[in-house]
Design an enzyme around this catalytic site. Structure first.
Site, PDB file in Angstrom:
ATOM      1  N   SER A 251      13.405 -34.057 -24.171  1.00 23.66           N
ATOM      2  CA  SER A 251      12.622 -35.220 -23.771  1.00 23.66           C
ATOM      3  C   SER A 251      11.802 -34.897 -22.528  1.00 23.66           C
ATOM      4  CB  SER A 251      13.547 -36.399 -23.493  1.00 23.66           C
ATOM      5  OG  SER A 251      14.241 -36.166 -22.279  1.00 23.66           O
ATOM      6  N   LYS A 252      11.062 -35.890 -22.103  1.00 26.55           N
ATOM      7  CA  LYS A 252      10.171 -35.670 -20.959  1.00 26.55           C
ATOM      8  C   LYS A 252      10.914 -35.164 -19.735  1.00 26.55           C
ATOM      9  CE  LYS A 252       9.768 -38.377 -23.785  1.00 26.55           C
ATOM     10  NZ  LYS A 252      10.860 -39.115 -24.401  1.00 26.55           N
ATOM     11  N   ARG A 253      12.189 -35.533 -19.641  1.00 31.73           N
ATOM     12  CA  ARG A 253      12.981 -35.080 -18.504  1.00 31.73           C
ATOM     13  C   ARG A 253      13.012 -33.558 -18.405  1.00 31.73           C
ATOM     14  NH1 ARG A 253      18.179 -35.637 -18.644  1.00 31.73           N
ATOM     15  NH2 ARG A 253      18.407 -36.047 -20.863  1.00 31.73           N
ATOM     16  N   GLY A 255      10.561 -31.580 -19.068  1.00 28.60           N
ATOM     17  CA  GLY A 255       9.232 -31.000 -18.917  1.00 28.60           C
ATOM     18  C   GLY A 255       8.315 -31.535 -19.999  1.00 28.60           C
TER      19      GLY A 255
END
Length: 475
Positions: A251-253, A255
């Site tokens: 996920s965006k966490r 990168g």
RNA sequence: GGCCCGGUCGCCUAGUGGACUAGGGCGCUUCCCUUUCAAGGAAGAGGUCAGGGGUUCGAAUCCCCUCCGGGCUACCA
């Protein structure tokens, strides 16, 4: 019989690199069998709709070189290809299930459901629908459905075993009593995923269902729907998730996850495809560099792994370097254009590319490496030019020797520049000497080969920069 | 909690009962090349095949248990 596969992304945001991996596998499977690919937009959750998401899907897949045959913009025998435009189809099928006794109307409010759930949790019970509306007489339910807000729920049998022979996991079984009476049609008239996929896959003639393993848990519900309609269940393949470094779903966490971001960061579609293909699949040989055409040839569903695979950015960078080096020079120049200012001279860019092509991990890195050629005055602290064992004074002298040697170098090319400079290193090591000149000329301690760089910069600009370095060092 | 899916070097993985003293790649270390940095070449460190029990002449590979991780458990997909 020719195969038909579909990609069915939800337009809930930018195209995610993890879904691309699954889409890629669908693509490879279909293409290697001369089959047909369908793009279907699963937008039945109108609360999570994101505008522009469909554009993002199109842009991303096209950029990666993934094509398909039928879809919202290309049309095909099963238009429309957007689920929100197919509502009557699902409603009709939901009604059919109710008529067959395989589903029932549910009039429970969201509040009651929430309360029920709360109580079950408090008692540490399974949080499941209590089948409150399951036994309302059919005639009464049908009557109420005309005026009351309702959903349609799947009538799950109390016992029995459901199973599939998954193409990657093998046999998977469930006991019917572990499955809940899933909502099939929401109160807003939209189907849930479960009803919509089954109906669309059937109606659109999908022969193989390949999707992420997060769907395994809902397979038994789908099986029940197929059974109720009397439809044959197509072969299914659940491919492993792409995980972040912490083992959770990427996920965006972790990168970047949007395809567009990788494009902007200077990754090549060739590299992304190559890297993605290898997350969860391997050829069983020691080869690892594959073009899309190679993959269409060698990829096999049987070789898809069961376990989840972690996203490894170092490895992606490695493949990007490999593919940058494989690109024909002209092509590399063309792709680099988007990453350097438009006013930078094309000819010069063309000439410098051979010097940096094996020094880039991404296209975006090129700019800084060659900026000294295109900008007038590189900025740097003067002391940077002074080698460890030298002083500002001796460096000024060394630069003088370099300048005069370069003034006489004929012709002004890399060869003569090199011999000119080597000839005047004097007490300095070539290493120290080129360091000082490099910094004076480029403003950096590392970069493309010095002599070639000087040739491209030209005599005048080189000499100016050396002079400037000298006066800076004199303070 | 329940159901389901997984678990081989830090990471991606090969391996489906004997050729495994577990192979390759990334990353890491060293060396070579060398005007820097890369690229390239060579060498090396790194794995009690999650753990424990079986089965077998023989198990990373088959069975059981445990542990760990993940997914699902919504009128999301």
């Amino acid at each position: 019989m020719s195969v038909r596969l579909r990609f069915a992304p939800s337009p809930t945001g930018a195209l995610h690199i993890g879904s691309v991996r699954t889409i890629l596998y669908n693509y490879l499977f279909a293409r290697q069998r001369g089959g047909t690919l369908v793009l279907r937009i699963e937008d039945t959750d109108r609360e999570r709709l994101v505008t522009g998401a469909i554009d993002s899907i199109y842009d991303g897949l096209h950029w990666l070189g993934i094509s398909w045959d039928e879809g919202p913009r290309e049309g095909g025998p099963h238009v429309p290809y957007v689920q929100s435009e197919r509502l009557p189809l699902y409603q009709r099928h939901a009604a059919e299930l109710v008529a067959k006794g395989a589903a029932y109307y549910c009039f429970c409010s969201k509040e009651r459901l929430a309360e029920l759930r709360k109580q079950q949790e408090a008692r540490h019970e399974l949080t499941r629908y209590d089948r409150h509306c399951r036994n309302i007489p059919a005639a009464e339910a049908a009557e109420r459905a005309k005026t009351e807000s309702h959903t349609v729920r799947l009538k799950v049998p109390d016992e029995g075993t459901l199973a599939i022979d998954d193409l990657v996991h093998g046999r998977i079984e469930w006991q019917a009593n572990t499955i809940e009476d899933q909502v099939l049609l929401k109160s807003d008239g939209f189907p849930t995923y479960h009803l919509a996929v089954v109906v669309d896959d059937r109606v659109m003639g999908i022969t193989h269902i390949m999707r992420g393993e997060e769907w395994i848990a809902s397979v038994p519900k789908h099986l029940l729907i197929y059974r109720a309609f009397g439809w044959e269940v197509p072969p299914m393949a659940h491919v492993p998730d792409v995980q972040g470094p912490d083992g959770k779903k990427l996920s965006k966490r972790h990168g970047s996850t949007a395809v567009s971001e990788f494009k902007e960061q200077g990754y090549l579609p060739e590299a992304l495809v190559n890297f993605l293909a290898l997350i969860g699949w391997s050829p069983g040989t020691e080869e690892e560099v594959f073009s899309m055409d190679d993959l269409i040839r060698v990829w096999r569903i049987e070789k898809v792994q069961r376990g989840g695979a972690k996203w490894d950015k170092d490895r992606l960078d490695y493949f990007n370097g490999v593919w940058i080096r494989r690109l024909p020079e002209d092509e590399l120049v063309r792709r680099l254009r988007a990453f350097v200012p438009p006013q930078w001279d094309d000819d010069l860019l063309r000439k410098v590319v051979p010097l940096i092509r094996e020094r880039m991990k991404t296209l975006a890195e090129a700019k800084d490496q060659i900026a000294f050629l295109f900008t007038e005055t590189p900025e740097y602290p003067p002391s940077l030019a002074v080698p460890k064992q030298q002083s500002a004074g001796t460096t000024v002298e060394a630069l003088s020797r370099a300048a005069s040697a370069l003034r006489d170098a004929r012709p002004f090319d890399a060869r003569s520049v090199e011999s000119a400079l080597r000839g005047v290193a004097d007490g300095w090591s070539v290493r120290e000497f080129t360091h000082a000149v490099r910094v004076a000329v480029t403003g950096r301690t590392i970069g493309p080969p010095l002599f070639e760089s000087i040739e491209l910069l030209g005599r005048e600009r080189t000499l100016q920069r050396i002079e400037r370095a000298q006066s800076a060092l004199r303070g």
